[in-house]
Design a protein around this motif. Structure first.
Motif, PDB file in Angstrom:
ATOM      1  N   SER A 103       3.291   9.776  -6.652  1.00  0.00           N
ATOM      2  CA  SER A 103       3.646   8.377  -6.401  1.00  0.00           C
ATOM      3  C   SER A 103       4.541   7.820  -7.494  1.00  0.00           C
ATOM      4  O   SER A 103       5.370   6.937  -7.241  1.00  0.00           O
ATOM      5  N   VAL A 113       2.815   8.961  -0.627  1.00  0.00           N
ATOM      6  CA  VAL A 113       2.208   8.675   0.678  1.00  0.00           C
ATOM      7  C   VAL A 113       2.069   9.964   1.491  1.00  0.00           C
ATOM      8  O   VAL A 113       1.034  10.211   2.124  1.00  0.00           O
ATOM      9  N   THR A 125      -0.710  11.993   0.169  1.00  0.00           N
ATOM     10  CA  THR A 125      -1.985  11.360   0.534  1.00  0.00           C
ATOM     11  C   THR A 125      -2.420  11.780   1.936  1.00  0.00           C
ATOM     12  O   THR A 125      -3.590  12.118   2.168  1.00  0.00           O
ATOM     13  N   TYR A 126      -1.467  11.785   2.870  1.00  0.00           N
ATOM     14  CA  TYR A 126      -1.797  12.179   4.238  1.00  0.00           C
ATOM     15  C   TYR A 126      -1.959  13.695   4.364  1.00  0.00           C
ATOM     16  O   TYR A 126      -2.724  14.167   5.213  1.00  0.00           O
TER      17      TYR A 126
END
Length: 246
Positions: free
Chosen positions: A122, A130, A133-134
């Motif tokens: 990030s 992001v 994260t997914y």
């Protein structure tokens, strides 16, 4: 077998039957624990312990990190509880404490490794963070079902599992995010209404506008908290259902 997001949301709701109140209790317990822990180092709470720790940046940092790990482990147990109800099991308050029971040092290492890399990604750019994260969104469930795996293997398996499915999960959770926008839209619509119907320099505008701007912010916060009671159990259950159908 892949399911449509609408079907996953419906399955998540169905699996919450008989578990909804317990899930709310778990969310409440985690929230209370978080507030209590923050009171030890946040000067906003105004107690003597917080005043003492806030005077030492190093101590404040250590306490905040400890709090972060405690909260992360509680949330991990909560995710495990939502996974169990997909298999017809009952969620209990004990679910949130399971990570402390089974090799807590490995759980802390896993949490640290995961959050550190997401933070570093990030810091480069928001988008890579992001995406990562997914990519690792299913790792908590994988850890629960295959605790014998190494931490890096858990994250790698989640990344492989989410190949081609990150956008689907984003759309699934974006649906619930839109619900949280309703109080904000209501507040902004009120501001727009006053702006169009009441003369800007009138005393009525000054009075009503001031009340709506500041009191409205508390109303938005209150409505958001009420919506969380409705949304969060459903969102977490749908997310767990997403994993079971990958």
């Amino acid at each position: 077998m892949l399911m449509k997001n609408s079907d996953l949301r419906r399955q998540g709701r169905e699996n919450l039957r008989g578990n909804y109140l317990v899930s709310l209790a778990n969310f409440s317990i985690i929230s209370v624990i978080g507030v209590v822990l923050q009171s030890f180092y946040s000067p906003e709470f105004g107690n003597s312990v917080a005043e003492f720790t806030s005077s030492s940046p190093v101590l404040t940092f250590i306490l905040s990190m400890v709090t972060s790990f405690i909260m992360a482990l509680l949330m991990l147990g909560l995710h495990w509880g939502f996974l169990d109800i997909q298999d017809g099991e009952q969620m209990t308050v004990g679910h949130i404490f399971l990570p402390y029971k089974y090799n807590p040092m490995k759980v802390v290492s896993y949490t640290f490794r995961k959050q550190l890399w997401i933070t570093l990604w990030s810091l480069l750019f928001i988008v890579p963070g992001v995406i990562k994260t997914y990519a690792w969104a299913m790792s908590d469930y994988i850890y629960y079902e295959e605790p014998e795996l190494l931490n890096r293997e858990i994250l790698a398996k989640s990344e492989a599992l989410m190949q081609g499915h990150k956008w689907r999960l984003f759309r699934l959770e974006f649906y619930y995010a839109l619900i949280y926008l309703l109080p904000v839209l209501f507040w902004m619509a009120g501001l727009l209404y006053f702006g169009l119907t009441v003369p800007e320099n009138s005393e009525q505008w000054m009075g009503i506008g001031f009340i709506w701007i500041f009191a409205g912010m508390f109303v938005v916060l209150g409505l958001t908290l009420l919506l969380a009671i409705f949304v969060e159990p459903r969102r977490n259950s749908a997310r767990a259902a997403f994993y079971t159908h990958l």
